[in-house]
Write a protein that holds these residues in place. Structure first.
Motif, mmCIF file in Angstrom:
data_model
loop_
_atom_site.group_PDB
_atom_site.id
_atom_site.type_symbol
_atom_site.label_atom_id
_atom_site.label_comp_id
_atom_site.label_asym_id
_atom_site.label_seq_id
_atom_site.Cartn_x
_atom_site.Cartn_y
_atom_site.Cartn_z
ATOM 1 N N GLY A 1 85.522 4.687 10.582
ATOM 2 C CA GLY A 1 86.680 4.246 9.818
ATOM 3 C C GLY A 1 86.861 4.895 8.476
ATOM 4 O O GLY A 1 87.864 4.614 7.797
ATOM 5 N N THR A 2 85.944 5.745 8.047
ATOM 6 C CA THR A 2 86.131 6.444 6.776
ATOM 7 C C THR A 2 87.177 7.545 6.947
ATOM 8 O O THR A 2 87.372 8.086 8.044
ATOM 9 C CB THR A 2 84.813 7.061 6.280
ATOM 10 O OG1 THR A 2 84.311 7.966 7.282
ATOM 11 C CG2 THR A 2 83.784 5.978 6.023
ATOM 12 N N MET B 1 85.795 -2.368 12.536
ATOM 13 C CA MET B 1 86.335 -3.461 11.719
ATOM 14 C C MET B 1 86.568 -4.726 12.538
ATOM 15 O O MET B 1 87.243 -5.642 12.078
ATOM 16 C CB MET B 1 87.653 -3.014 11.068
ATOM 17 C CG MET B 1 87.488 -1.887 10.066
ATOM 18 S SD MET B 1 89.047 -1.469 9.239
ATOM 19 C CE MET B 1 89.970 -0.789 10.622
ATOM 20 N N SER B 2 86.031 -4.741 13.766
ATOM 21 C CA SER B 2 86.154 -5.907 14.662
ATOM 22 C C SER B 2 87.606 -6.200 15.022
ATOM 23 O O SER B 2 88.011 -7.355 15.188
ATOM 24 C CB SER B 2 85.506 -7.154 14.041
ATOM 25 O OG SER B 2 84.141 -6.923 13.780
ATOM 26 N N SER C 1 88.529 4.593 3.082
ATOM 27 C CA SER C 1 88.366 4.157 4.469
ATOM 28 C C SER C 1 89.620 3.414 4.914
ATOM 29 O O SER C 1 90.471 3.033 4.090
ATOM 30 C CB SER C 1 87.141 3.249 4.616
ATOM 31 O OG SER C 1 87.318 2.059 3.855
ATOM 32 N N SER D 1 89.630 0.422 6.236
ATOM 33 C CA SER D 1 89.527 -0.973 5.802
ATOM 34 C C SER D 1 89.995 -1.141 4.361
ATOM 35 O O SER D 1 90.635 -2.148 4.019
ATOM 36 C CB SER D 1 88.071 -1.452 5.937
ATOM 37 O OG SER D 1 87.203 -0.654 5.150
ATOM 38 N N GLU D 2 89.695 -0.155 3.498
ATOM 39 C CA GLU D 2 90.166 -0.216 2.117
ATOM 40 C C GLU D 2 91.690 -0.145 2.072
ATOM 41 O O GLU D 2 92.330 -0.814 1.243
ATOM 42 C CB GLU D 2 89.551 0.925 1.311
ATOM 43 C CG GLU D 2 89.908 0.916 -0.169
ATOM 44 C CD GLU D 2 89.239 2.044 -0.939
ATOM 45 O OE1 GLU D 2 89.689 2.326 -2.073
ATOM 46 O OE2 GLU D 2 88.278 2.650 -0.393
ATOM 47 N N ILE E 1 93.721 -1.252 4.425
ATOM 48 C CA ILE E 1 94.229 -2.543 4.887
ATOM 49 C C ILE E 1 94.189 -3.568 3.758
ATOM 50 O O ILE E 1 95.135 -4.338 3.550
ATOM 51 C CB ILE E 1 93.419 -3.025 6.105
ATOM 52 C CG1 ILE E 1 93.657 -2.090 7.308
ATOM 53 C CG2 ILE E 1 93.786 -4.455 6.476
ATOM 54 C CD1 ILE E 1 92.813 -2.410 8.512
ATOM 55 N N ARG E 2 93.089 -3.573 3.005
ATOM 56 C CA ARG E 2 92.986 -4.516 1.884
ATOM 57 C C ARG E 2 94.048 -4.224 0.830
ATOM 58 O O ARG E 2 94.568 -5.145 0.184
ATOM 59 C CB ARG E 2 91.580 -4.444 1.262
ATOM 60 C CG ARG E 2 90.476 -5.004 2.161
ATOM 61 C CD ARG E 2 89.192 -5.239 1.370
ATOM 62 N NE ARG E 2 88.655 -3.977 0.848
ATOM 63 C CZ ARG E 2 87.825 -3.189 1.499
ATOM 64 N NH1 ARG E 2 87.415 -3.524 2.729
ATOM 65 N NH2 ARG E 2 87.380 -2.076 0.954
ATOM 66 N N LEU F 1 88.871 1.068 14.598
ATOM 67 C CA LEU F 1 89.287 -0.338 14.651
ATOM 68 C C LEU F 1 88.154 -1.224 15.161
ATOM 69 O O LEU F 1 87.993 -2.362 14.710
ATOM 70 C CB LEU F 1 90.521 -0.474 15.533
ATOM 71 C CG LEU F 1 91.795 0.221 15.027
ATOM 72 C CD1 LEU F 1 92.947 -0.002 16.003
ATOM 73 C CD2 LEU F 1 92.181 -0.271 13.640
#
Length: 500
Positions: A113-114, A55-56, A158, A160-161, A163-164, A52
């Motif tokens: 995060g991956t 990803m800031s 990942s 982040s992917e 979350i998107r 986390l």
């Protein structure tokens, strides 16, 4: 507010549902995981916090509690990283709470995060299909999980992917299943010169999934022929491929998401421990007998295995499964395999070789083969002696039948058995037939019955040995395409019940 995410805990090949509950409440800053987690699960908080931070996304200065329900079910493995992160992101209102609760997720997080590929994706996909949920997993495991057609699998590279995907910024296309791996054997039965008796025994064993013991001096070709046995076996049926792949998925043996149609061939060394052969360890992992499910387990130098290890094979050979019992786990694994074993006649191996007379014969052979107990020896349907082929015969001999030719006869015999046992639950080949089913399919004529009675009295066949001769005779008849067992079929089956 308590957010929820869904995942599974593995008990053998069974994926037990687990609900990940996350509560962010006022109090001293803390991040705790409860619900009987092991060390890998407890360390998830550091991996999630680091992922986390990349990803800031800063964690609030509050008390974060993760509960893995049911709390009395042991939670093991790093695949809890992703569902913990999903539940936490839903609690922070970064992900929609309903999306987190309506999916089933599992995956390991790296510090950046991956998502790292995990074991058990196939049974997890089955659990997701049963619960009518979408499976979220690492991209490296998505091709394996996508083999379950009833489940929608989303593979992300990942966090982040992912979350998107949930926020609609970049929707991930559902994963497609990996390639079917036929796995054609690179060893052909035509490489074997001579050894007509052994080749015939291999064909019968493959046709009826009978257990085979080969005895003979070193260099006679026992291991060579055993290695070519998979080349004459029929490919796995879709149901068998799923059963086998479930076990291999738990152990991380499925490569590149491809499901193999080739039957497993396992050949452990004789120094293997009981846990390695039967299963066990801290997580009650499957052993070689389960990894060989629907395939072949080859034990070379059979008398060299520890006696306690060999004795544990007796129950799985009869029931087709094994219960791995530990203090905190009782796990049942399927283990219906064909046992093929090779043994020298004595410790030096040359007791039966007239050119190398052994001064301790025959007591050395009796002592050496005596390491194999009578009950275990009785479970071998076929017992043959492999005689070395002379060098001159090797030069003159032509190549024998190819694996493809023998495999066609084996496939025809298997087709006959499949039709015969179509209405019998748990029976698919002659080796499985027992009780009333065996009596119906292996009825003997008067001359065949008389021969069986004479042989039983002369050789002292046990009830188990008698039934195994019937099964082998039924397989020989199937190879000949005969609807009834003839006297010749019984005579050949009896010839493979050599004394110890």
């Amino acid at each position: 507010m308590i957010s929820r995410a869904q995942t599974v805990a593995f008990q053998g090949v069974e994926a037990c549902p687990v609900e990940v509950q996350c509560a962010v409440a006022p109090g001293l800053p803390a991040f705790s995981i409860v619900g009987l987690p092991d060390k890998a699960v407890s360390e998830a908080r550091d991996r999630v916090r680091s992922a986390l931070a990349v990803m800031s996304i800063a964690l609030p200065s509050k008390r974060i509690t993760i509960n893995l329900s049911p709390a009395d079910l042991p939670k093991e493995g790093s695949h809890f990283d992703l569902p913990i992160a999903v539940a936490l992101l839903a609690a922070l209102e970064i992900l929609p709470p309903e999306a987190a609760n309506e999916t089933l997720s599992l995956g390991e997080l790296s510090l950046d995060g991956t998502l790292v590929a995990i074991t058990g994706a196939l049974p997890a996909a089955l659990a997701a299909a049963e619960q009518d949920r979408t499976l979220l997993c690492p991209k490296g495991s998505s091709a394996e999980a996508a083999w379950v057609e009833a489940a929608t699998v989303i593979g992300a590279a990942s966090l982040s992917e992912l979350i998107r995907h949930f926020t609609g910024q970049g929707v991930i296309t559902p994963a497609q299943p990996g390639e079917v791996i036929d796995g054609p054997p690179d060893k052909d039965l035509s490489d074997v010169k001579g050894q007509e008796v052994a080749r015939r025994a291999l064909e019968i064993a493959a046709a009826g999934r009978h257990h085979l013991l080969m005895s003979g001096p070193p260099g006679a070709g026992k291991s060579m022929m055993a290695a070519r046995l998979p080349s004459i076996l029929p490919p796995l049926t879709p149901q068998e491929a799923l059963e086998t792949s479930m076990i291999h998925s738990i152990c991380g043996l499925i490569e590149a998401g491809g499901v193999s149609r080739a039957r497993p061939y396992r050949a452990p060394h004789h120094t293997a421990s009981m846990a390695a052969i039967v299963g066990g360890g801290r997580r009650a992992q499957p052993g070689e007998i389960s990894l060989a499910h629907n395939g072949v387990l080859f034990l070379d130098e059979l008398p060299e295995f520890a006696r306690a290890v060999l004795e544990t094979l007796r129950q799985p050979l009869e029931t087709g499964d094994v219960m791995v019992a530990r203090v905190n786990a009782h796990v049942r694994y399927p283990s219906r395999f064909m046992l093929v074993a090779a043994a020298n006649p004595c410790r030096c191996g040359y007791m039966t070789d007239p050119a190398r007379a052994c001064p301790r014969a025959p007591s050395c052979g009796t002592d050496y083969m005596g390491r194999i107990s009578g009950p275990l020896m009785d479970r071998f349907d076929l017992r043959i002696e492999v005689v070395p082929v002379a060098f001159a015969d090797l030069e003159r001999s032509r190549p024998g039948e190819s694996s493809a030719t023998v495999a066609r006869r084996v496939a025809q015999a298997r087709t006959i058995q499949a039709e015969r046992y179509a209405a019998c639950d748990g029976t698919s080949v002659n080796a499985d037939a027992e009780g009333r089913v065996l009596e119906d399919v292996a009825q003997l004529q008067d001359d065949s019955r008389a021969l069986m009675m004479q042989a039983s009295e002369h050789f002292g066949l046990s009830a188990r040995g008698y039934h195994r001769v019937l099964r082998v005779a039924r397989t020989i008849a199937d190879l000949d395409g005969a609807p009834q067992i003839a006297r010749d079929h019984v005579a050949e089956a009896l010839s493979y019940r050599l004394p110890r």
